[in-house]
Design an enzyme around this catalytic site. Structure first.
Site, mmCIF file in Angstrom:
data_model
loop_
_atom_site.group_PDB
_atom_site.id
_atom_site.type_symbol
_atom_site.label_atom_id
_atom_site.label_comp_id
_atom_site.label_asym_id
_atom_site.label_seq_id
_atom_site.Cartn_x
_atom_site.Cartn_y
_atom_site.Cartn_z
ATOM 1 N N SER A 159 49.077 -14.797 20.620
ATOM 2 C CA SER A 159 50.101 -15.676 21.194
ATOM 3 C C SER A 159 50.323 -16.879 20.278
ATOM 4 C CB SER A 159 49.681 -16.092 22.613
ATOM 5 O OG SER A 159 50.764 -16.699 23.294
ATOM 6 N N ASP A 243 53.528 -7.051 28.479
ATOM 7 C CA ASP A 243 53.361 -8.506 28.337
ATOM 8 C C ASP A 243 54.330 -9.220 29.262
ATOM 9 O OD1 ASP A 243 53.280 -11.207 27.454
ATOM 10 O OD2 ASP A 243 52.670 -10.555 25.458
ATOM 11 N N HIS A 275 49.743 -9.728 28.540
ATOM 12 C CA HIS A 275 49.625 -10.783 27.534
ATOM 13 C C HIS A 275 48.174 -11.069 27.168
ATOM 14 C CE1 HIS A 275 51.151 -14.039 25.112
ATOM 15 N NE2 HIS A 275 50.318 -14.884 25.680
#
Length: 329
Positions: A159, A243, A275
Site C-alpha cells: 500500500s 482489495d 487489501h
C-alpha cells in the site's frame, strides 16, 4: 427569487471553501494514521514476543529526525536476502510482526522494519518528503552493515509502503537488488477521488482525465505511477483482486507502466486477496511467487565469502529462523 438564489449560491460557495480549507489543513491526518482508533501509539508487542532475535536500531534522517527500527535476523549463520519492509499507512510496525515471522520462515530472510517519522517510537511528523528521508536512512544503514549480504537487499512495500519503496528503489539503483509491491495505489491523488468522489474532477494523478485544479494543494501526492516507470530493478507485483481499499486496477496500471520500460517485471494476482490479507489468502502460492522472484533476481552468489560458507557447513543450515528463548510474558 433572485435574492434567494444568490444567497444559496453564496452558501454553497462558502461550504465549498470551508471544505477545501479543511482538506488542506487535515490532509496529513487522512493519509497518515500512526495510531489506530482505540489503540495506543506504543508498540503492543516486540519481536521477542514471537521469539525472534532482533535489535533496536536508531537512525537519523537527513533532516535530523530520530527514527526507530527493528533489524530481525533469520539466524546467526545464514546470509539470506534482507527484506527492507515498508508498512501501510495505519498502525505501526508491531502490527506487522506476524506477517514478518511467517516471511522469515518461508523465505529464509532477514527483515528490517522501519518506523516512519511520527509512527511508533520515531520522532517527528509524517510527510512525503520526510518519509522519503526516513527510507533513505534505513537503506543507507543496511548498505553499510557487515553482517548481511548487501548485494541482496530487496524492498517490500505494501500500500503506502509500495509508494515509499518505489521512490527509494528509483533513487538507489546500485543499492537495491529488487522491488516487491503489494496492493499499491497509482497515487494519493487518484485515491482522493476514490475515497471522496466529489473531488474526482478536481484532484487526480497522471491517469486522471479531470482538470486537476486542486492537485497543487496536495502535499503528499505519492505519484507511484510516475515513479515506477523509472525503476530499473526487477519488480514483482502482488495484487489482491478483492482489495476493498485500493482498486486492483491500480496495480495493473502500475505493472503496465513499468513493463514498458523494464523487462524484469512479474505480475501475480490472488483472486480472494483483500487489501491486508493477501499474504494469508494467497497461501503457498503467495510465498512461492516471492521465493521464485528472489531466486531469480536476488540469488546467493556461490563464490562469495568462502569462509562464511565453511562456517555454515560446520554450524548448520538455514532451515529455520533463529529464535530467542521464550520470554516471560
Amino acid at each position: 427569487m433572485a435574492g434567494w438564489l444568490k444567497a444559496l449560491a453564496y452558501g454553497a460557495g462558502g461550504v465549498a471553501v470551508a471544505g477545501l480549507a479543511a482538506l488542506v489543513a487535515l490532509q496529513e491526518r487522512l493519509v497518515y494514521v500512526p495510531v489506530l482508533p482505540g489503540l495506543a501509539r506504543a508498540y503492543p508487542i516486540t519481536p521477542a514476543r514471537l521469539r525472534l532475535a532482533y535489535e533496536d536500531v536508531w537512525l537519523r534522517a537527513a533532516d535530523g529526525v530520530r527514527l526507530h527500527s527493528w533489524f530481525i535476523r533469520h539466524s546467526p549463520t545464514c546470509r539470506g536476502p534482507t527484506i527492507l519492509f515498508f508498512q501501510e499507512n495505519a498502525g505501526n510496525i508491531a502490527h506487522r510482526l506476524e506477517f514478518v515471522r511467517l516471511m522469515m520462515q518461508r523465505l529464509q530472510c532477514n527483515v528490517f522494519m522501519l518506523s516512519y517519522r511520527g509512527y511508533g517510537e520515531s520522532e517527528g511528523y509524517p510527510s512525503q518528503k520526510g518519509i522519503t528521508y526516513d527510507a533513505q536512512a534505513a537503506l543507507d544503514h543496511l548498505a553499510q552493515r557487515k553482517d548481511i549480504d548487501t548485494s541482496r537487499i530487496v524492498i517490500f512495500g505494501r500500500s503506502l509502503g509500495g509508494a515509499v519503496g518505489a521512490v527509494l528503489a528509483k533513487n538507489n539503483p546500485d543499492k537495491v537488488a529488487a522491488l516487491i509491491l503489494e496492493n499499491t495505489f497509482t497515487s494519493i491523488l487518484d485515491m482522493a477521488g476514490i475515497m471522496l468522489p466529489f473531488l474526482r474532477w478536481f484532484i487526480g494523478g497522471s491517469s486522471s482525465k479531470g482538470p486537476k485544479l486542486l492537485n497543487c494543494v496536495v502535499r503528499s501526492p505519492w505519484s507511484t505511477l510516475d515513479i515506477v516507470g523509472e525503476v530499473k530493478q526487477p519488480i514483482l507485483f502482488l495484487s489482491g483482486l478483492q482489495d476493498e481499499l485500493v482498486p486492483p486496477s491500480h496495480m495493473k496500471m502500475l505493472y503496465d507502466k513499468a513493463v514498458d520500460h523494464n523487462r524484469n517485471c512479474r505480475f501475480v494476482d490472488f483472486p480472494s486477496g483483500m487489501h491486508m490479507d493477501t499474504w494469508m489468502s494467497g497461501g503457498d502460492r503467495y510465498w512461492r511467487a516471492i521465493q521464485l522472484f528472489l531466486d531469480q533476481y536476488a540469488p546467493e552468489v556461490q563464490s562469495r565469502d568462502a569462509s562464511f560458507k565453511s562456517e555454515i557447513a560446520e554450524d548448520g543450515n538455514c532451515s529455520a529462523p533463529f529464535y530467542l528463548k521464550q520470554p516471560k510474558l
